[in-house]
Design an enzyme around this catalytic site. Structure first.
Site, PDB file in Angstrom:
ATOM      1  N   HIS A 253     -12.401   1.196 -83.585  1.00 42.40           N
ATOM      2  CA  HIS A 253     -13.119   0.215 -82.664  1.00 42.40           C
ATOM      3  C   HIS A 253     -13.897   1.132 -81.612  1.00 42.40           C
ATOM      4  O   HIS A 253     -14.240   2.295 -81.615  1.00 42.40           O
ATOM      5  CB  HIS A 253     -12.198  -0.756 -82.013  1.00 42.40           C
ATOM      6  CG  HIS A 253     -11.489   0.091 -81.024  1.00 42.40           C
ATOM      7  ND1 HIS A 253     -11.801   0.323 -79.905  1.00 42.40           N
ATOM      8  CD2 HIS A 253     -10.154   0.575 -81.042  1.00 42.40           C
ATOM      9  CE1 HIS A 253     -10.804   0.832 -79.042  1.00 42.40           C
ATOM     10  NE2 HIS A 253      -9.535   0.912 -79.869  1.00 42.40           N
ATOM     11  N   CYS A 269      -5.246   4.330 -81.111  1.00 43.53           N
ATOM     12  CA  CYS A 269      -6.613   3.819 -81.976  1.00 43.53           C
ATOM     13  C   CYS A 269      -7.466   4.906 -81.953  1.00 43.53           C
ATOM     14  O   CYS A 269      -7.598   6.079 -81.083  1.00 43.53           O
ATOM     15  CB  CYS A 269      -6.962   2.722 -81.600  1.00 43.53           C
ATOM     16  SG  CYS A 269      -6.226   1.099 -81.837  1.00 43.53           S
TER      17      CYS A 269
END
Length: 392
Positions: A253, A269
């Site tokens: 992301h 992440c």
């Protein structure tokens, strides 16, 4: 090769679980990232800032960085007509890109601004310029851009993330002669990004972020209750684009704090510059394989036959049972013929001082081997014989 004198680790994670992705309304996601929380890496950044500079950029500064990043895409495109981060795969060898330098012209420009402009992450620019101030490099300072890469030792398909290198590689199936590469952030030690093979699933534009329960409890204990949901917008740590992985609670992301890209600051992440995730989001098909690997030592040949190596700081969570020097020697041995002579001391120095720099071990760009030392007693004998001849 004559030498002169897949580590797959899975562990429990306390990362949150993605809730939903809907085309009709904003998706609510519990990300593995906590961009709002302090981390050791962020503290390191803050300690290096000068007293004259605030810890957070003003909106005007953020806008300028964004413009700089947009300009970068145009500059890179002018080289061989390829967009930012795109390189042609070499017909022979494993090396792409080139190392070059730029000169600071704006007194307000930081090393981090320059890094983002040239598709480089925080740790990369710092290690390549050890004597340059991160926050006030100064007008006229020459800055090294380490935009040369050895492709990671993995099949050239889909997405490959080399965790120690803090860099993502993408081999688009519809462009077999192209590889893309971008700097990324990965999980800090207590929230380490796992190693393994997964795939992309759902892509979400303007995701909402739901802080995990553990984070909300920690915030409440500090007297700073966290919201149950952070809607899309400038305060959302996921940025404007998120690509979900089949590995629950892990995403690729964007971010609302791009200064941290290229550091170990996430909760597991893969975090990218906003302009990079936007580009990848638009072109990366769902179902693409994602190889999360950890190769702190890389070796490969350039087109002219030079054997280069690169070494990066080893991730603490992957140290157990891993012998860095042995791994490096095995990697070099696998690439060279039995009659090629390699200086093992150069490999050892690369492993012991991992700074990402290219080191030539063999071939046209490798330094000439040092001559063997001549024994002093032999020199005296030769000198005495010469003097005797003169007397005769």
């Amino acid at each position: 090769m004559n030498i002169r004198n897949t580590f797959t680790l899975w562990g429990p994670t306390s990362l949150a679980v993605l809730l939903a992705a809907s085309l009709a309304s904003p998706a609510f996601a519990q990300s593995a990232d906590d961009e709002q929380a302090e981390s050791p890496a962020q503290e390191q950044v803050q300690e290096q800032q000068t007293q004259e500079q605030s810890e957070e950029a003003t909106p005007e500064q953020a806008q300028q960085v964004s413009l700089d990043a947009a300009d970068s895409a145009t500059q890179v495109a002018s080289q061989d007509e390829l967009p930012r981060g795109h390189f042609r795969l070499p017909e022979e060898g494993d090396v792409i890109g080139e190392r070059y330098t730029v000169v600071v012209e704006d007194p307000k420009q930081t090393l981090i601004d320059i890094a983002r402009r040239h598709n480089i992450g925080y740790e990369e620019i710092r290690m390549a310029n050890p004597g340059v101030s991160l926050w006030v490099p100064g007008v006229g300072t020459e800055v090294v851009i380490p935009a040369q890469y050895i492709l990671p030792p993995a099949p050239r398909e889909g997405v490959v993330v080399n965790l120690s290198e803090l860099r993502l590689y993408y081999y688009p199936a519809d462009k077999p002669g192209i590889v893309e590469t971008y700097p990324v952030s990965v999980g800090r030690e207590e929230f380490a990004t796992p190693v393994g093979i997964t795939r992309t699933t759902v892509k979400v534009k303007d995701p909402a972020w739901a802080p995990p329960a553990s984070m909300r409890r920690e915030a409440a204990e500090r007297g700073e209750p966290a919201p149950s949901v952070v809607p899309p917008g400038p305060d959302n740590p996921l940025g404007e684009h998120a690509i979900l992985l089949a590995m629950p609670s892990y995403l690729i992301h964007g971010t609302n704090r791009p200064d941290g890209v290229g550091m170990r600051v996430s909760r597991g992440c893969i975090r990218m510059y906003p302009e990079d995730i936007k580009s990848l989001y638009e072109r990366l098909p769902s179902g693409t394989q994602v190889n999360l690997m950890d190769a702190p030592f890389k070796a490969g040949f350039a087109a002219d036959g030079t054997l280069f190596v690169q070494s990066f700081p080893q991730l603490e969570e992957n140290v157990e049972g891993f012998e860095p020097l042995l791994n490096a020697l095995e990697r070099v041995t696998a690439l060279t013929e039995s009659d090629v002579e390699i200086d093992a001391e150069r490999i050892q120095r690369a492993v012991e001082a991992p700074d990402g720099q290219f080191i030539a071990l063999f071939g046209p760009q490798a330094p000439e081997p040092e001559p063997e030392p001549v024994e002093l007693i032999e020199e005296l004998k030769i000198s005495a014989a010469t003097d005797g001849e003169k007397d005769v």
